[in-house]
Design an enzyme around this catalytic site. Structure first.
Site, short mmCIF file in Angstrom:
data_model
loop_
_atom_site.label_atom_id
_atom_site.label_comp_id
_atom_site.label_asym_id
_atom_site.label_seq_id
_atom_site.Cartn_x
_atom_site.Cartn_y
_atom_site.Cartn_z
N ARG A 1 -0.46 6.29 -6.69
CA ARG A 1 -1.81 6.81 -6.97
C ARG A 1 -1.84 8.32 -6.80
NH1 ARG A 1 -5.09 4.39 -2.60
NH2 ARG A 1 -6.86 5.49 -3.46
N SER B 1 -6.72 -0.08 -0.02
CA SER B 1 -5.68 0.70 0.65
C SER B 1 -6.01 0.85 2.14
CB SER B 1 -5.58 2.07 -0.02
OG SER B 1 -4.90 2.99 0.77
N ASP C 1 0.84 -1.21 0.00
CA ASP C 1 0.00 0.00 0.00
C ASP C 1 0.87 1.25 0.00
OD1 ASP C 1 -2.49 1.54 0.19
OD2 ASP C 1 -1.72 2.10 2.15
#
Ligand code: URA
Length: 412
Positions: A158, A173, A151
């Site tokens: 991201r 996430s 993550d």
């Protein structure tokens, strides 16, 4: 449809550095555009949990008793400093909070960036230190570190590839960190509206349902509140300014919406942890939540006796007419704070602790022509024009107070 084997492989290979950022960005964009099936989301989340360690604090005792381990996570908001007063309130009521928190993502602020505005505060805690702090103080707020390292990498990617606003990517996430951090019960604050990642209520409901199911499937009882994020929470958006507002709440004052949401989430956390017979509001009145916050900050190296930083370059925005403050668009204020330096444009960039926006007039409050409605703070004066441009059109003054819906929309 991605097979289980493909998901397991790509998460592992990306975490090890065997898949390049460009390739992972392409996959994230495909997920952003096409979504994922429930089975894909569950497998993607499991692979992210398995990319690192899963903490277990069930052996710890405090005052001879097992810890009531419970946590909360928000899907990301504007002025969303709730963790800062919430954790000490829950602590003062007898709960224990192991919280893996994040840094800013997209237009939203991050709890760690805010807390690191306190001189000396560190969120980089080893597992041993987290265990010790949970036994001695009852809470720790830490960077995820070895928890769900997949993550950490995907979150940063991201943030800079416009792939934050994706239900499967948000759900996996949030839940990968929360399932790995060792909480025994979880409360989610799922945001709805202009300042949320998912703007439409139907999408946010679906996100909440997905995360509640993921948590329960993992044996971590999970519930969610759906809360309004059309306008910023409270009167501050940024880093140190949000810490100061949280201190106001802990001192028994602060904006009513921040207090309301803090107490609603605290009540859910205490119920989820099986703690009854205490009123979280008492801890704000009697100073016990403030004492808990001081103990938590001191344990993590922070010094609340030193002044919080405030950007030296300021600009005020004034009202041009008398009237009532209309709606304030959370996204406009978020982007202004981000341009002032409260958030990042590049992964790993430092943020300005003193950057932010103070909102002097909240929606529905009376305004007089010429008075300040916002103050902007930054250490970099040339950031001010861009921030002022983001605020343009994000607020208005009218004859009447704007209509408002409830802050807490629903509970799942
Ligand atoms: N919080 C997270 O941890 N991840 C997201 O994607 C959004 C909010």
């Amino acid at each position: 449809m991605l097979s289980d084997a493909a998901i397991d492989w790509v998460i592992d290979a990306y975490t090890r550095g065997a898949v390049a950022d460009e390739q992972m960005s392409a996959l994230l964009m495909a997920i952003f555009l096409r979504g994922m099936t429930p089975a894909e989301i569950a497998r993607w989340t499991a692979a992210m949990v398995d990319s690192g360690e899963r903490f277990d604090f069930t052996d710890l005792r405090r005052a001879g008793k097992p810890l009531a381990l419970v946590d909360k996570h928000s899907t990301g908001g504007v002025g969303d400093k709730i963790t800062i007063p919430l954790v000490p309130v829950v602590l003062a009521c007898g709960g224990a909070v192991p919280q893996a928190a994040g840094r800013g993502l997209g237009h939203t602020g991050g709890t760690l960036d805010k807390l690191e505005a306190i001189p000396g505060f560190t969120a980089e805690l080893s597992k041993e230190r987290i265990r010790q702090q949970l036994s001695e103080v009852g809470a720790a707020i830490f960077a995820a570190g070895d928890l769900a390292p997949a993550d950490r990498k995907i979150y940063a990617l991201r943030d800079v590839t416009a792939t934050t606003e994706s239900l499967p990517l948000i759900a996996s996430s949030v839940m990968s960190k929360k399932l790995a951090e060792g909480a025994r019960a979880l409360v989610l604050d799922v945001k709805v509206g202009r300042g949320a990642f998912l703007k439409a209520e139907a999408e946010s409901r679906e996100l909440a349902r997905t995360m509640v199911e993921l948590g329960n499937a993992y044996g971590v009882p999970t519930r969610a509140l759906l809360t309004d994020m059309n306008r910023p929470l409270g009167r501050t958006v940024g880093n140190a300014v949000e810490v100061q507002e949280s201190l106001d709440v802990l001192a028994g004052g602060g904006p009513s919406d921040v207090v309301e949401l803090t107490l609603a989430l605290a009540a859910e956390m205490l119920d989820a942890a099986g703690i009854d017979g205490v009123d979280p509001a008492d801890t704000l009145r009697d100073g016990s939540a403030m004492d808990s916050f001081r103990a938590l900050v001191a344990a993590q190296g922070g010094d609340l006796n030193r002044p919080l930083p405030l950007g030296a370059a300021t600009e005020t925005v004034t009202a041009s007419r008398d009237g009532m403050m209309g709606d304030i668009d959370a996204m406009g204020v978020a982007l202004a704070a981000w341009r002032l330096g409260a958030g990042r444009a590049q992964p790993g960039e430092p943020v300005q602790s003193g950057a932010g926006v103070r909102i002097h007039r909240r929606p529905g409050e009376p305004v007089t022509a010429g008075e300040a409605v916002f103050t902007l703070y930054t250490d970099t004066p040339d950031r001010l024009p861009g921030a002022l441009a983001e605020l343009d059109g994000a607020w208005s003054v009218g004859e009447n107070a704007p209509s408002t819906g409830p802050l807490i929309i629903d509970r799942l």
